[in-house]
Enzyme design. Structure first.
Site, PDB file in Angstrom:
ATOM      1  N   GLU A   1       0.812  -1.227   0.000  1.00  0.00           N
ATOM      2  CA  GLU A   1       0.000   0.000   0.000  1.00  0.00           C
ATOM      3  C   GLU A   1       0.841   1.271   0.000  1.00  0.00           C
ATOM      4  O   GLU A   1       0.447   2.283  -0.583  1.00  0.00           O
ATOM      5  CB  GLU A   1      -0.960   0.027   1.192  1.00  0.00           C
ATOM      6  CG  GLU A   1      -2.085  -0.994   1.118  1.00  0.00           C
ATOM      7  CD  GLU A   1      -1.699  -2.349   1.695  1.00  0.00           C
ATOM      8  OE1 GLU A   1      -0.502  -2.581   1.997  1.00  0.00           O
ATOM      9  OE2 GLU A   1      -2.611  -3.187   1.858  1.00  0.00           O
TER      10      GLU A   1
ATOM     11  N   GLN B   1      -8.890  -5.937  12.162  1.00  0.00           N
ATOM     12  CA  GLN B   1      -8.361  -4.943  11.212  1.00  0.00           C
ATOM     13  C   GLN B   1      -8.989  -3.567  11.407  1.00  0.00           C
ATOM     14  O   GLN B   1      -9.191  -2.825  10.444  1.00  0.00           O
ATOM     15  CB  GLN B   1      -8.508  -5.429   9.773  1.00  0.00           C
ATOM     16  CG  GLN B   1      -7.637  -6.668   9.531  1.00  0.00           C
ATOM     17  CD  GLN B   1      -7.425  -7.000   8.091  1.00  0.00           C
ATOM     18  OE1 GLN B   1      -8.326  -6.818   7.283  1.00  0.00           O
ATOM     19  NE2 GLN B   1      -6.256  -7.518   7.758  1.00  0.00           N
TER      20      GLN B   1
ATOM     21  N   LYS C   1     -17.450  -0.419   5.934  1.00  0.00           N
ATOM     22  CA  LYS C   1     -17.926  -1.460   5.010  1.00  0.00           C
ATOM     23  C   LYS C   1     -19.430  -1.310   4.733  1.00  0.00           C
ATOM     24  O   LYS C   1     -19.880  -1.472   3.592  1.00  0.00           O
ATOM     25  CB  LYS C   1     -17.633  -2.838   5.603  1.00  0.00           C
ATOM     26  CG  LYS C   1     -17.933  -3.973   4.646  1.00  0.00           C
ATOM     27  CD  LYS C   1     -17.428  -5.304   5.173  1.00  0.00           C
ATOM     28  CE  LYS C   1     -17.615  -6.382   4.113  1.00  0.00           C
ATOM     29  NZ  LYS C   1     -17.132  -7.689   4.552  1.00  0.00           N
TER      30      LYS C   1
END
Ligand SMILES: Cc1ncc(C[n+]2csc(CCOP(=O)(O)OP(=O)(O)O)c2C)c(N)n1
Length: 570
Positions: free
Chosen positions: A51, A114, A163
């Site tokens: 990333e 996470q 999400k």
């Protein structure tokens, strides 16, 4: 007209509206709905291998074009891996938008798998950051993010998206106007101050133009050129500003500062007027601030009011867009130009300094000097190629010796000095400018930080010419240990480097190592001729140091011009 769609689709719609043609990212659990929507979308996603490199590639794209670069990462470790790139973009004022996934809203704060406080972590390293709470907010936030990243002083903006926002359904409303009451950009410059600037310029006998990355960011290169010609002043471009004035322009002196030329630093020291345009009086330019340009009055033009007077007080501060300010100033100057403008003795002095200690490459019959390598890249580029650099000695030699006849060709990590930048930024630049020859000049240290991106280069067939300046050391640190720590070399030897031919071959492209001076030109020419990527490992003299050098804390006219002379033995 509105349209019901998922947050993930809405995000892609917003990117398309912003003209994004490609972006750089790495997927993960919470961004799955986004990547699923991407499956059917025309926008190109470039899968990098880390990333951090997505952020650097987005920067490379932005630096090569002036457009906003986009990167994307999942929550937690994906998002934290972006941080170095965000700081880098912040330091160098590069417009990027970073999209991060976040855990589902109702899990936020529960130490979910996470989960990281991306909003909190990136607060200090972004121009602005957002957490999207509802799917209907997405378009407004996204378009604001692009506006903030690219307006005023550019910089990174991060949008954190849970999400459930990706998954939720909402009505997409195109956003046509943006009003941000707390965000004002002053573009015009105060006309009274611009008049004062013109007056000081005509009164000055020894004016000196100090032009930086702001000229490139502000698309003010033509105005800068007109300006230096009108007032017939010598001009330097900072490390961030190289290419703002073409290197072949007669008024262009070089880069100033710690590894700047003798003429640039002496010119600044003796100037009676410093015209600072889109610069931030960085310590690597000013050296000891108290001794910097001691005889000069200062005109400082910058779009960011926070820069004015931050390090050096300005006699004429002008907050504004450097393009608009310069065009007004040029207009005034051409109307009020004195009949015969004579800067003869100032130019004689400048030319004298240039002749006394020119920046010229060093050659040897037995080993490849780093400067020889840069001279060869300069020859093949002809001032036209995109050249990215990593961080260290090779970066400084490239900045000194490779010429740039246009802006946005020289791409490097100026403010942060982030090793690992050179290769991924070249990926972004090559995607942005497929027509261009792109050299990535990297040290053997920095290259080993970005080796995973060879896979990205190979899988997209990017014809980047990777040139490793291999001195077997973390060269810049070795140089400081040699000069300031009694040559006690501690943890700087890089005694293991992969076989370039085998390494490139493992990824399916060509590579080669050269170590003899006679091999260098043909090898570089072969690399340029090759249609695909090429890895050229150039073994250079291991212990060469970059000069001139202003020791840390020194005044910029206290340059060390060359290596210490050996003590004679009778
Ligand atoms: C991420 C990161 N870690 C450490 C440093 C400190 N640092 C600056 S230059 C340098 C040496 C770079 O060595 P190399 O890549 O071989 O390039 P060279 O100086 O030899 O050209 C180091 C370690 C840095 N700038 N960035």
């Amino acid at each position: 007209m509105s349209n019901l769609m998922s947050g993930a689709k809405m995000l892609l719609e917003c990117l398309a509206q912003e003209g994004v043609d490609c972006f750089f990212g790495y997927p993960g659990g919470v961004t799955l709905p986004f990547y699923d929507a991407l499956y059917d979308h025309h926008i190109r996603h470039v899968l990098v291998r880390h990333e951090e490199n997505a952020a650097f590639a987005a920067e490379g794209y932005a630096r090569a074009t002036g457009k906003v670069g986009v990167c994307c990462a999942t929550s937690g470790p994906g998002a934290t891996n972006l941080v170095t790139g965000l700081v880098d973009a912040m330091m160098d004022s590069i417009p990027i938008v970073a999209l991060t996934g976040q855990v589902t809203s109702k899990l936020i704060g529960s130490d979910a798998f996470q989960e990281a406080d991306t909003f909190g972590i990136t607060r200090s390293c972004t121009k602005h950051n957002y957490m999207v709470k509802k799917v209907d907010e997405l378009p407004q936030i996204l378009h604001e993010a692009f506006y903030i990243a690219s307006s005023g002083r550019p910089g990174p903006v991060l949008v954190d998206i849970p999400k459930d926002v990706f998954q939720g359904q909402g009505h997409y409303q195109p956003v046509t106007s943006i009003h941000l009451p707390g965000y004002k950009v002053f573009t015009e410059g105060h006309i009274g101050q611009i008049r004062r600037a013109a007056q000081l310029i005509w009164e000055s006998e020894r004016p000196f133009v100090y032009a930086g990355g702001g000229i490139i960011a502000g698309d003010a290169c033509a105005e800068l050129r007109e300006f230096v010609e009108l007032i017939d002043a010598p001009a330097v471009n900072t490390l961030m500003g190289l290419g703002a004035l073409p290197s072949h322009h007669p008024n262009f002196i070089s880069m100033p500062g710690m590894h700047g030329s003798y003429a640039a630093n002496m010119g600044m020291t003796h100037a009676d007027l410093l015209i600072a345009l889109g610069v931030r009086f960085d310590d690597r330019v000013t050296g000891r601030l108290a001794a910097f340009a001691p005889h000069a009055r200062v005109i400082h033009v910058d779009i960011d009011p926070a820069e004015i007077g931050k390090n050096r007080a300005a006699d004429v501060p002008i907050v504004g867009d450097v393009k608009r300010v310069l065009s007004k100033l040029n207009h005034l100057l051409s109307e009020t130009r004195p009949h015969a403008l004579v800067r003869k003795s100032w130019w004689e002095q400048i030319r004298g300094w240039q002749q006394q200690h020119p920046l010229i490459p060093v050659f040897s019959d037995t080993e490849i000097k780093p400067q020889h390598l840069m001279a060869e890249i300069d020859r093949l580029s002809g001032g036209q190629a995109i050249v990215t650099a990593d961080v260290g000695q090779h970066q400084m030699w490239a900045a000194q010796l490779v010429r740039f006849n246009e802006p946005r060709l020289w791409i490097n990590s100026g403010g942060l000095g982030a090793m690992g930048f050179g290769l991924p930024s070249a990926i972004g630049a090559q995607f942005a400018r497929p027509d261009k020859l792109v050299f990535a000049i990297v040290g053997d240290g920095g290259f080993q930080m970005s080796i995973p991106e060879l896979a990205t280069i190979a899988s997209y067939g990017l014809p980047i010419k990777i040139v490793v300046m291999n001195n077997g050391y973390l060269g810049m640190v070795r140089q400081w240990q040699e000069l300031f720590y009694n040559n006690r070399l501690s943890a700087v030897a890089l005694d293991c480097f992969p076989d370039a031919e085998k390494l490139a071959g493992a990824y399916g492209f060509k590579g080669r190592t050269v170590e003899k001076p006679q091999e260098l030109s043909p090898a570089l020419e072969e690399a340029v001729r090759e249609a695909g990527p090429y890895l050229l490992n150039v073994k250079v003299s291991p212990c060469e140091s970059v000069y001139p050098m202003v020791p840390a804390g020194g005044a910029i006219n206290e340059m060390v011009l060359g290596p210490p002379q050996p003590v004679g033995v009778n």
